[in-house]
Scaffold this motif. Structure first.
Motif, mmCIF file in Angstrom:
data_model
loop_
_atom_site.group_PDB
_atom_site.id
_atom_site.type_symbol
_atom_site.label_atom_id
_atom_site.label_comp_id
_atom_site.label_asym_id
_atom_site.label_seq_id
_atom_site.Cartn_x
_atom_site.Cartn_y
_atom_site.Cartn_z
ATOM 1 N N ARG A 95 0.830 -0.997 -0.117
ATOM 2 C CA ARG A 95 -0.171 -0.028 0.123
ATOM 3 C C ARG A 95 1.142 1.792 -0.421
ATOM 4 O O ARG A 95 2.049 1.503 0.247
ATOM 5 C CB ARG A 95 -0.877 -0.101 1.462
ATOM 6 N N GLU B 292 -1.302 6.881 1.484
ATOM 7 C CA GLU B 292 -2.460 6.964 0.675
ATOM 8 C C GLU B 292 -3.436 6.120 1.098
ATOM 9 O O GLU B 292 -4.142 5.924 1.086
ATOM 10 C CB GLU B 292 -3.066 7.086 0.049
ATOM 11 N N LEU C 182 -4.117 3.190 -0.934
ATOM 12 C CA LEU C 182 -4.551 3.117 -1.826
ATOM 13 C C LEU C 182 -2.655 0.927 -2.012
ATOM 14 O O LEU C 182 -1.554 1.582 -1.866
ATOM 15 C CB LEU C 182 -4.577 3.782 -2.761
ATOM 16 N N GLN D 35 -0.836 -1.045 -4.567
ATOM 17 C CA GLN D 35 0.268 -0.650 -5.419
ATOM 18 C C GLN D 35 1.052 -1.478 -5.213
ATOM 19 O O GLN D 35 1.267 -2.792 -4.244
ATOM 20 C CB GLN D 35 0.957 0.449 -5.086
ATOM 21 N N ARG E 284 0.533 2.219 -9.301
ATOM 22 C CA ARG E 284 -0.866 1.980 -8.132
ATOM 23 C C ARG E 284 -2.064 1.232 -8.777
ATOM 24 O O ARG E 284 -1.494 1.800 -9.879
ATOM 25 C CB ARG E 284 -0.998 3.425 -7.829
ATOM 26 N N VAL F 139 -5.198 0.732 -10.057
ATOM 27 C CA VAL F 139 -7.237 1.528 -9.740
ATOM 28 C C VAL F 139 -8.126 0.282 -10.600
ATOM 29 O O VAL F 139 -7.572 -0.354 -11.360
ATOM 30 C CB VAL F 139 -6.855 2.880 -9.877
ATOM 31 N N GLN G 266 -5.731 -8.269 -3.090
ATOM 32 C CA GLN G 266 -5.478 -7.581 -1.287
ATOM 33 C C GLN G 266 -5.311 -9.498 -0.060
ATOM 34 O O GLN G 266 -4.429 -9.083 0.367
ATOM 35 C CB GLN G 266 -5.888 -6.405 -1.015
#
Length: 142
Positions: A81, A84, A86, A88, A106, A108, A132
């Motif tokens: 992560r 932020e 998120l 990656q 990253r 998305v 994840q």
């Protein structure tokens, strides 16, 4: 004649050894499925093979309309992560990168706007969630 043959054979062996040593680290056979990585991205086909700890492998193709962003170079990538929080991909030092590559990409969701200079890879939200929850390492092939 025997000495000439021995010299030629030795020269050939040295050239062969030098050629193998020049291969990138990512191409060596030290990466073991399920032990060293839990997912495989085949860049050319935009296809994934997920290797869960329990159960059968899962294969999926990402739709062409979702294909956007920066494809990771071939090699091993760690799923982490960013600052932020998120998701990656981060290249460890053993993964050869082209000049100027930031070494991280990253993840998305498909359909999000992506700036031309942004290091991102668009994936379906379900795939990001699976990665994840089930994967820490991804192997990228051609």
């Amino acid at each position: 004649m025997k000495r000439l043959f021995t010299t030629a054979l030795l020269s050939l062996t040295l050239v062969s050894t030098a050629t193998r040593a020049a291969a990138p680290v990512a191409d060596e056979a030290v990466f073991v499925e399920g032990a060293r990585y839990n997912a495989v991205l085949s860049r050319g086909a935009n296809a994934w093979r997920l290797l869960p700890l329990q159960g059968d492998d899962r294969k999926l193709s990402v739709a062409e309309h979702c294909r956007a962003g920066l494809e990771p170079p071939r090699g091993l990538w760690l799923l982490t992560r960013n600052a932020e929080g998120l998701p990656q991909l981060v290249a460890p030092s053993a993964t050869p990168l082209p000049a100027g590559h930031p070494g991280h990409i990253r993840l998305v969701e498909c359909g999000q706007p992506i700036a031309a200079d942004e290091a991102v890879l668009a994936l379906p939200v379900g795939l990001i969630a699976w990665l994840q929850q089930n994967s820490g390492t991804i192997y990228v092939t051609d």
